[in-house]
Structures are given as structure tokens and as C-alpha cells.
Design an enzyme around this catalytic site. Structure first.
Site, PDB file in Angstrom:
ATOM      1  N   LYS A 133      93.810 -37.901  -5.506  1.00  0.00           N
ATOM      2  CA  LYS A 133      95.096 -38.557  -5.734  1.00  0.00           C
ATOM      3  C   LYS A 133      95.342 -38.588  -7.223  1.00  0.00           C
ATOM      4  O   LYS A 133      94.418 -38.660  -8.032  1.00  0.00           O
ATOM      5  CB  LYS A 133      95.141 -39.968  -5.136  1.00  0.00           C
ATOM      6  CG  LYS A 133      94.214 -41.009  -5.752  1.00  0.00           C
ATOM      7  CD  LYS A 133      94.694 -41.688  -7.003  1.00  0.00           C
ATOM      8  CE  LYS A 133      96.073 -42.255  -6.873  1.00  0.00           C
ATOM      9  NZ  LYS A 133      96.522 -42.860  -8.190  1.00  0.00           N
TER      10      LYS A 133
ATOM     11  N   THR B  36      89.427 -37.124 -13.222  1.00  0.00           N
ATOM     12  CA  THR B  36      90.686 -37.831 -13.386  1.00  0.00           C
ATOM     13  C   THR B  36      91.040 -38.454 -12.068  1.00  0.00           C
ATOM     14  O   THR B  36      90.515 -38.060 -11.042  1.00  0.00           O
ATOM     15  CB  THR B  36      91.809 -36.891 -13.840  1.00  0.00           C
ATOM     16  OG1 THR B  36      92.965 -37.693 -14.087  1.00  0.00           O
ATOM     17  CG2 THR B  36      92.148 -35.871 -12.809  1.00  0.00           C
TER      18      THR B  36
ATOM     19  N   ASN C   6     107.641 -45.160 -14.025  1.00  0.00           N
ATOM     20  CA  ASN C   6     106.687 -46.046 -14.681  1.00  0.00           C
ATOM     21  C   ASN C   6     107.307 -47.338 -15.176  1.00  0.00           C
ATOM     22  O   ASN C   6     106.624 -48.335 -15.354  1.00  0.00           O
ATOM     23  CB  ASN C   6     105.998 -45.287 -15.815  1.00  0.00           C
ATOM     24  CG  ASN C   6     104.980 -44.314 -15.271  1.00  0.00           C
ATOM     25  OD1 ASN C   6     103.899 -44.709 -14.861  1.00  0.00           O
ATOM     26  ND2 ASN C   6     105.337 -43.036 -15.249  1.00  0.00           N
TER      27      ASN C   6
ATOM     28  N   THR D  88     107.003 -53.151  -9.676  1.00  0.00           N
ATOM     29  CA  THR D  88     108.010 -53.768  -8.831  1.00  0.00           C
ATOM     30  C   THR D  88     108.477 -52.843  -7.738  1.00  0.00           C
ATOM     31  O   THR D  88     108.834 -53.255  -6.676  1.00  0.00           O
ATOM     32  CB  THR D  88     109.226 -54.176  -9.668  1.00  0.00           C
ATOM     33  OG1 THR D  88     109.724 -53.025 -10.358  1.00  0.00           O
ATOM     34  CG2 THR D  88     108.868 -55.253 -10.659  1.00  0.00           C
TER      35      THR D  88
END
Length: 392
Positions: free
Chosen positions: A167, A178, A387, A392
Site C-alpha cells: 500500500k 516504503t 493531503n 477529515t
């Protein structure tokens, strides 16, 4: 796709919010040799610290959640990581230390242990029907598609399988591995040989990609080899070790490229090649400077053939550079020759190259024989939007 001796499961635990798979389990029916590489970020998440304690001994289980990184959560974070491993180990009837944990998601918030605890029995029960693809979906955060690859090989005439998931889309610039990547194989491999092969494969795959230049607190790449294929043990110096290494590298590189292509808001997949540097290390240094330059990446997005930004990035990379000897190409279009504009219709033809979804930037430094290739994406408006609203 079957990897002998492994079972998989994924469930919805509503770690961050309901409506999706977010808790996964990989289980080896017998103890497996394990190798792993972790983030070099000095701020490490609790699951990374716990895995670093336990990797080196055989393990049988890995439980992973998305939606919450369990990073910067203090002593409670370590307690929650240990408790998660303990609950899974108890449910599977294996020793606590044979269970590993991994997390990805928002930093700085405690895990919702009540929901995770409640979901673990269902997670274990699901091992009878779950798939590795289920887990690839459960570990997604801002990813737009799951990343799964398989390869087949044989040792001593005995077939084996290597399968992996990953992912990652943002916070991508590895300095070891990573994002998250989990590889399983039923091949029997000497643990020391497995460690060397996996580290080298990570260096030439996950360690040559960048989306945004950020190294996460949770980066983990891990391989489990349980020997269930019952092949003759693969060890150092054997032809089978070279073939196994080739398969692992090919699988990891494919997963790494998928991560770049899924870069948050990415519209371009760009290969950066630096040739004839003073060393391989300096070639990679220069290539990464290009790959991480915000000005270069936004030029790629805007399809602006601004090769000046590329030579500037090379200049500040720290690699040895003779500015009067640098050649720059966009695919087969030469943009700069010996450090100056190539002239003619290079601007128009270079812009045509940048209109493509995939292209290669080649920089010839002409100061040595070192060569390196890295992979990156452009930087679009959507990267900011994604980002800006991540929590939220």
C-alpha cells in the site's frame, strides 16, 4: 492464487470509520523465516518498534490495520501493539512472540482497541475463506487501487510461489522500504540468504521510488518464507538462490512502480536515469534530487519542457557535476547538450514527450561510469487537495 501453508483474512473493524475492510491477518500454519526492513525515520511507530524486537526469530502471524498509524502514541501505543499481537496469538494458539503487527493511517491518535478487540475473533474465523487480495484492500488509505503481485519458480524441480501486496500513494520516499509491503512464499529459504536477498531487492525497488519526498513513521517491508512447498533448502551460492532473488526483485519492483503510478493525484509516471556519474551512489543522489524537486514535478504536471529545473536539481544534489558536460533527454529528444539548450525544435518535441502519461528523463553527467534509475510522479492540484483534507 495459493501459497501453500498460508491463510488470509480481512474484516471491517471501523478503525477510522465504518464501511470498508481495515483489519487484515496473514497466518502461516508453520513457523516461517522472516526478514524485514523498516523506516529510517527516527520517529518510529509502536508497531515498527515491536516488529524490530521480534523479527529475526520465526513467526507465524502478521496483523495489520489501516486508518490509524499508532504512531506518536506513547506507552499506550506500545501496550496496544502488544495487546493486539497477544490477542491474535491466543486466538491462533501460537506464542505471543510469533505474532507481528503493522499499522498505517493517521499519526498521533490511539488505536480504538475496543473495536479491534471485538473484530479479532471474526478475523481469525475468516482465515478459512479469506484471500491475500482481501488484505491488499484492507491496508489501503489514500490508495485508489489495491496492489498485488505473484510469481512462480522452482527449486530442485519443486515448484513454489511468491506473492506480495503493498500500500502507498502519498508520504512516499523510502529510505529502506516504503509504505507497507508484505511478501509470502512457500519456498524453503535459509534465513540468512532470505535476509540478504530481501534487503537487496528492497534497495533496487522500494528504495528507488519517490512520490513526494516524505519518509513515513510506519514504513515496513516484510517477507515470510514457511517452506511448505517442501523444496530443497535454498541457500547462498546456489543457482536457485539467484533465481529466487530475481523473482523477489521483479515482484517488489512491480509493486513499487504501482505505488508511483498511484501517487496521490499523479497523472504522470516518470523514469529518471542518471548515467556516467562519478559513482553509483552519486548517480542515485542526482536522480533522487530530480525526482523530489517540486519545481521539476510541477513542470511535469504542466507539461512544461523546463530542462533548466532538472540541471539545477542535479547541481544542488551534491553529486560531482561539470556543468559544461551535461546532456539531458526527454525520451529520445535531446533538450540540452554540454549544459546548454540543444536548440532547433527541441522545445516543441520535448513538450510532446511530456504530454505522455509515461516517459523517461535521462541525464548524462559524463564524469564517470556510475548509473542509477529511479521512478517518480508529477505533482498535481489533487495532491494538495488530498493531503489538505486527509484527516477529515
Amino acid at each position: 492464487m495459493e501459497v501453500k501453508g498460508f491463510k488470509f483474512s480481512a474484516v471491517e473493524a471501523a478503525v477510522k470509520k465504518p464501511g470498508r475492510l481495515d483489519l487484515g491477518l496473514i497466518f502461516s500454519e508453520t513457523p516461517a523465516a522472516v526478514s524485514a526492513v523498516f523506516t529510517t525515520n527516527r520517529v518510529k511507530a509502536a508497531p515498527v518498534l515491536l516488529c524490530m524486537e521480534r523479527v529475526g526469530a520465526p513467526c507465524q502471524a502478521l496483523v495489520v490495520n489501516s486508518g490509524n498509524a499508532n504512531a506518536c502514541t506513547g506507552s499506550r501505543g506500545m501496550e496496544d501493539a502488544r495487546k493486539t499481537a497477544q490477542l491474535v496469538a491466543e486466538g491462533l494458539g501460537i506464542p505471543d512472540e510469533a505474532a507481528l503487527v503493522s499499522s498505517t493511517g493517521v499519526i498521533g491518535q490511539p488505536l480504538p482497541m475496543d473495536r479491534i478487540t471485538a473484530a479479532i475473533p471474526q478475523l481469525i474465523e475468516g482465515l478459512s475463506t479469506g484471500t491475500l487480495d482481501d488484505i491488499s484492500r484492507a491496508i489501503m488509505t489514500t490508495d485508489t487501487f489495491p496492489k498485488l503481485e505473484t510469481r512462480s519458480g522452482e527449486a530442485g524441480g519443486v515448484p513454489y510461489t511468491v506473492a506480495g501486496i503493498a500500500k502507498g500513494a502519498g508520504m512516499i520516499m523510502p529510505n529502506m522500504a516504503t509504505m507497507l509491503a508484505f511478501i509470502v512464499t512457500d519456498a524453503a529459504v535459509d534465513p540468512g540468504c532470505l535476509q540478504r536477498i530481501f534487503r537487496e531487492a528492497c534497495d533496487s525497488s522500494f528504495n528507488v521510488i519517490s512520490v513526494d519526498g516524505d519518509t513515513s513513521t510506519n514504513d515496513t517491508a516484510l517477507i515470510m518464507a514457511n517452506g511448505a512447498a517442501e523444496n530443497p533448502l535454498i541457500g547462498e551460492g546456489m543457482p536457485e538462490a539467484s533465481r529466487f532473488a530475481g523473482l523477489v526483485h521483479d515482484l517488489l519492483l512491480s509493486l513499487a512502480k504501482q505505488i508511483v503510478k498511484d501517487g496521490e493525484g499523479a497523472t504522470k509516471f516518470v523514469t529518471i536515469r542518471v548515467n556516467n556519474a562519478s559513482s553509483v551512489a552519486e548517480a542515485k543522489q542526482a536522480a533522487m534530487a530530480i525526482a523530489n524537486s517540486l519545481l521539476v514535478k510541477t513542470a511535469f504536471f504542466g507539461q512544461d519542457a523546463n530542462w533548466g529545473r532538472i540541471i539545477a536539481a542535479v547541481g544542488y544534489s551534491g553529486a560531482l557535476v561539470d556543468p559544461d558536460s551535461v546532456d539531458i533527454f526527454f525520451d529520445d529528444v535531446q533538450m540540452a547538450s554540454d549544459g546548454v539548450f540543444a536548440g532547433g525544435d527541441a522545445e516543441q518535441r520535448g513538450t510532446e514527450v511530456l504530454n505522455r502519461k509515461e516517459f523517461t528523463v535521462t541525464v548524462d553527467l559524463k564524469v564517470g561510469k556510475g548509473t542509477a534509475t529511479v521512478y517518480t510522479s508529477d505533482l498535481s492540484y489533487d495532491y494538495v487537495k488530498i493531503n489538505a483534507d486527509y484527516r477529515t
